[in-house]
Design a protein around this motif. Sequence first.
Motif, PDB file in Angstrom:
ATOM      1  N   MET A   1       1.225  -1.857   0.101  1.00  0.00           N
ATOM      2  CA  MET A   1       0.358  -0.338  -0.169  1.00  0.00           C
ATOM      3  C   MET A   1       1.090   1.593  -0.017  1.00  0.00           C
ATOM      4  SD  MET A   1      -2.639  -1.402   0.050  1.00  0.00           S
ATOM      5  CE  MET A   1      -2.555  -2.553  -0.889  1.00  0.00           C
ATOM      6  N   ALA A   2       2.232   1.586   1.006  1.00  0.00           N
ATOM      7  CA  ALA A   2       2.962   2.589   0.656  1.00  0.00           C
ATOM      8  C   ALA A   2       3.317   2.584  -0.395  1.00  0.00           C
ATOM      9  CB  ALA A   2       3.544   2.734   2.066  1.00  0.00           C
ATOM     10  N   ARG A   3       3.825   1.343  -1.361  1.00  0.00           N
ATOM     11  CA  ARG A   3       4.544   1.640  -2.148  1.00  0.00           C
ATOM     12  C   ARG A   3       3.382   2.545  -3.584  1.00  0.00           C
ATOM     13  NH1 ARG A   3       4.888  -0.998  -7.152  1.00  0.00           N
ATOM     14  NH2 ARG A   3       3.969  -2.777  -6.315  1.00  0.00           N
ATOM     15  N   LEU A   4       2.213   1.697  -3.403  1.00  0.00           N
ATOM     16  CA  LEU A   4       1.501   2.720  -4.567  1.00  0.00           C
ATOM     17  C   LEU A   4       0.901   3.687  -4.184  1.00  0.00           C
ATOM     18  CD1 LEU A   4      -1.044  -0.601  -4.627  1.00  0.00           C
ATOM     19  CD2 LEU A   4       0.757  -0.069  -6.383  1.00  0.00           C
ATOM     20  N   LEU A   5       0.852   3.618  -2.877  1.00  0.00           N
ATOM     21  CA  LEU A   5       0.272   5.118  -1.966  1.00  0.00           C
ATOM     22  C   LEU A   5       1.617   6.079  -2.784  1.00  0.00           C
ATOM     23  CD1 LEU A   5      -1.798   6.508  -0.868  1.00  0.00           C
ATOM     24  CD2 LEU A   5      -0.478   6.784   1.101  1.00  0.00           C
ATOM     25  N   ALA A   6       3.026   5.965  -2.794  1.00  0.00           N
ATOM     26  CA  ALA A   6       3.809   6.942  -3.145  1.00  0.00           C
ATOM     27  C   ALA A   6       3.980   6.985  -4.517  1.00  0.00           C
ATOM     28  CB  ALA A   6       5.230   6.704  -2.353  1.00  0.00           C
ATOM     29  N   ARG A   7       4.471   6.108  -5.353  1.00  0.00           N
ATOM     30  CA  ARG A   7       3.954   5.701  -6.178  1.00  0.00           C
ATOM     31  C   ARG A   7       3.069   6.708  -6.712  1.00  0.00           C
ATOM     32  NH1 ARG A   7       6.114   0.186  -8.498  1.00  0.00           N
ATOM     33  NH2 ARG A   7       7.799   0.903 -10.020  1.00  0.00           N
ATOM     34  N   ARG A   8       1.799   6.664  -6.985  1.00  0.00           N
ATOM     35  CA  ARG A   8       0.430   7.875  -7.860  1.00  0.00           C
ATOM     36  C   ARG A   8       1.048   8.565  -7.046  1.00  0.00           C
ATOM     37  NH1 ARG A   8      -5.977   5.053  -6.920  1.00  0.00           N
ATOM     38  NH2 ARG A   8      -4.371   3.730  -7.973  1.00  0.00           N
ATOM     39  N   HIS A   9       1.122   9.311  -6.194  1.00  0.00           N
ATOM     40  CA  HIS A   9       1.368  10.792  -5.846  1.00  0.00           C
ATOM     41  C   HIS A   9       2.538  11.198  -5.352  1.00  0.00           C
ATOM     42  CE1 HIS A   9      -3.487  10.434  -4.803  1.00  0.00           C
ATOM     43  NE2 HIS A   9      -2.706   8.719  -3.936  1.00  0.00           N
ATOM     44  N   GLY A  10       3.570  10.856  -6.287  1.00  0.00           N
ATOM     45  CA  GLY A  10       4.529  11.848  -5.882  1.00  0.00           C
ATOM     46  C   GLY A  10       5.126  11.844  -4.856  1.00  0.00           C
ATOM     47  N   LEU A  11       5.428  10.954  -4.612  1.00  0.00           N
ATOM     48  CA  LEU A  11       5.452  11.106  -2.225  1.00  0.00           C
ATOM     49  C   LEU A  11       6.801   9.791  -2.079  1.00  0.00           C
ATOM     50  CD1 LEU A  11       2.470  10.829  -0.811  1.00  0.00           C
ATOM     51  CD2 LEU A  11       3.205  13.049  -1.205  1.00  0.00           C
ATOM     52  N   ARG A  12       8.377  10.662  -1.437  1.00  0.00           N
ATOM     53  CA  ARG A  12       9.032   9.846  -0.895  1.00  0.00           C
ATOM     54  C   ARG A  12       8.022   8.476  -0.332  1.00  0.00           C
ATOM     55  NH1 ARG A  12      14.193  10.984  -0.839  1.00  0.00           N
ATOM     56  NH2 ARG A  12      13.706  13.348  -1.609  1.00  0.00           N
ATOM     57  N   ARG A  13       8.920   7.451   0.011  1.00  0.00           N
ATOM     58  CA  ARG A  13       8.717   6.073   0.476  1.00  0.00           C
ATOM     59  C   ARG A  13       9.832   5.663   1.559  1.00  0.00           C
ATOM     60  NH1 ARG A  13       8.645   0.190  -0.248  1.00  0.00           N
ATOM     61  NH2 ARG A  13       9.503   0.679  -2.698  1.00  0.00           N
ATOM     62  N   TYR A  14       9.414   5.996   2.948  1.00  0.00           N
ATOM     63  CA  TYR A  14      10.267   5.456   3.715  1.00  0.00           C
ATOM     64  C   TYR A  14       9.471   3.691   4.391  1.00  0.00           C
ATOM     65  CZ  TYR A  14      13.600   5.435   7.834  1.00  0.00           C
ATOM     66  OH  TYR A  14      14.216   4.776   9.390  1.00  0.00           O
TER      67      TYR A  14
END
Length: 247
Positions: A1-14
């Motif tokens: 979920m974090a990976r998809l959320l970050a990629r979809r919204h242009g966010l950094r994933r930690y």
Amino acid sequence: MARLLARRHGLRRYSADAHTWGHRDRALAAGHPAALRFESLSPGERWSRPGGELLAMSLHHERGPMIADDVRGLPAAPAVVVEGTPVTPPVAGVHALWLLPTPRVQRRRLAERGLGEGALELYRLLVREIGAQVTEYSGARLAVDGDRGVRETLAAVEDHFAEALASAPRETTAAGRAGLARYANEALAGQYRGYFGRPWARGDAGATVVAFDCECGAADCEEDVALPRRDFGVSPVLAPGHAAPGA
């Protein structure tokens, strides 16, 4: 979920998992007894310890403040999606959601991994510990009951974070999104270096196949690229048919 959320919204994933060994090194440098005990045991000896000792050696509670320190050290923009079991309610802040499996889902997923009894016991303890803390701190939770698919779960997560996402600084360029994928990939590569650098680790570090994020930078790209770790270098990691930004 974090990976998809970050990629979809242009966010950094930690991802906390990608910093496990770095955190353990910090605990060792501080002389933490459970960290020292973990390193002194062989893997077989480690997993045969009682549940309370397994939980202590996981550094579950100690790693939360380390994660908070890591995130504070990141650039202010874009916003960061932080995920992992050591992200505990006392350190998570207001924008948090815990995806907690039902007992049935947890039993099924753990059975699919073929883990030994020690690892199974640690996972069971972690679920109970995290669930108790989320209840104590009145944290928001989403039950993972097996009825929702990936897209439905992602929609529920996006709905929970809708207000935060609306105002979050994000990366809008392909080059910037590719850089965020590189950040996540470098952390993942570092995790494997940290593990195989242990004197008790076994196996060929370079031959280990790792699922890296595609670094094409396309806003709708969700591809992973399976590579032996030795092949991860300065060149962009690209899924078949994808090109680096500007190429």
